[in-house]
Scaffold this active site. Sequence first.
Site, PDB file in Angstrom:
ATOM      1  N   ASP A 162       0.759  -1.246   0.000  1.00 48.63           N
ATOM      2  CA  ASP A 162       0.000   0.000   0.000  1.00 48.63           C
ATOM      3  C   ASP A 162       0.790   1.298   0.000  1.00 48.63           C
ATOM      4  OD1 ASP A 162      -1.773  -2.079   0.477  1.00 48.63           O
ATOM      5  OD2 ASP A 162      -2.739  -1.160   2.185  1.00 48.63           O
ATOM      6  N   GLU A 388       1.715  -9.428  11.552  1.00 53.61           N
ATOM      7  CA  GLU A 388       1.459  -9.102  10.149  1.00 53.61           C
ATOM      8  C   GLU A 388       2.761  -8.927   9.362  1.00 53.61           C
ATOM      9  OE1 GLU A 388      -0.915  -5.566   9.837  1.00 53.61           O
ATOM     10  OE2 GLU A 388      -1.164  -5.742   7.667  1.00 53.61           O
TER      11      GLU A 388
HETATM   12  C1  DGY Z   1      -5.910  -1.430   4.542  1.00 55.48           C
HETATM   13  O1  DGY Z   1      -7.030  -1.013   4.820  1.00 55.48           O
HETATM   14  O2  DGY Z   1      -4.873  -1.083   5.134  1.00 55.48           O
HETATM   15  C2  DGY Z   1      -5.758  -2.443   3.507  1.00 55.48           C
HETATM   16  O3  DGY Z   1      -4.429  -2.782   3.290  1.00 55.48           O
HETATM   17  C3  DGY Z   1      -6.420  -2.071   2.239  1.00 55.48           C
HETATM   18  O4  DGY Z   1      -6.382  -3.181   1.417  1.00 55.48           O
END
Ligand code: DGY
Length: 426
Positions: A162, A388
Amino acid sequence: MDDIVLQTHDDMAREILRDNDRGGHTIPTSGLYPYQWNWDSVFVSLGLAEFDMNRAWRELATLFEAQWPDGMLPHIVFREDNPSYFPGPPVWQADNGPLSSSGITQPPVAASAIVDLARRDPERARPFLRKLDAWHRWFHEARDPDGLGVIAITHPWESGRDNLPDWDAPGAAINVAGVGDYNRRDTDMVVADMRPGKEDYDRYLALVRFGAKRKWNQKIISAESPFFVADPGTTAILLRSERDLASLGRLLDEPVCGVEDRIARLESGFDRFWNPEVENYCAYDLRTGKHAAEATSAGFLALYAGVTKKTGELVRQLEEFDRSVEFMVPSFDPHSPLFDHRRYWRGPVWAHVNFMIARGLSDVGEVAWANRLRSDTAALIRNAGFTEYFSPLSGEGCGGGNFSWTAAVWLAWKLGEVEGFDRWAK
Ligand code: DGY
């Protein structure tokens, strides 16, 4: 006296997958990610396959239940409106598919996972063959409209990585003026310095609003979005999945028409990512024609894709990265001033990315490196738990806990068989 039962990491991994099971689909972790995420679910299926084959196939089936009529497989499937996550269904306004979902996709790892599962029971893969083909064709049509052989993302979340610094410069073109006030939920659950910043979030939301306004019409979005960036990660994953789809078609005696041409186009397109100044495959902005200026873990996925002409350079860069970190592979160049060892995709190590990079390395005979990634991943999880992601400097566990894909990779990669803690003691 009660017997003392020692729980192994294999037991813990299975327990996490069971706890995160919401009845046929698995959430990444409760609270932070309360829905079914696309590539998370696919990695989960590989973990489930180690102890419950029926449940593994079911995970994939529930994911594909959300496939849009145009072939797109959405990145989140919303089966309810859960207030612990923002932005939820009312913000996305994406009603184009059979189930409520987001309006973008995620890296297409599914065909590769399905081929792995099909080795044990080919017939169960048959219902997925045409669905995978439709999704892959959609990538070529909607995300490579000019036939360049590189796959674009229209939102940083589509890359699955992201807040990678690669998206900073292209993201500057996004107009965030109308975003207004909103209430992020992620930083209620994870400390803010492990998550994307406010500027990133404004851009994420502006792009969601941009797509919603266009009713998620992908043709219009590809043509007009301010953010249209060719991603080596998505392209490498699609290329491997296309090869796996072709072999699935052969296995099932149902040839996939056109797949060989698509493979050839992606193979030749991949060269466009090569940035000679960085000596790695880098994202490039299709709106400006500019490459990202630093190396990321996605470049190493070239080997996973079967693109091997730069193997020597990539291995040299792994060695470079290794001089600056304790645990491989950092998601972003550790020599860069933008490297941030705890912040989401701006530095940390991710188990599922290591798993894919190691597969590529072992395919080209770099077995020592593949083993190194495996033992680093095992050491990180043994010491920090099933978080994670992990700091490549300290090994600290970051982000959400009891994380499904970390547990799944533990099982699928048989990390319980990795001996000792040698990497930890480096
Ligand atoms: C988040 O909301 O952080 C997710 O990675 C979006 O996919």
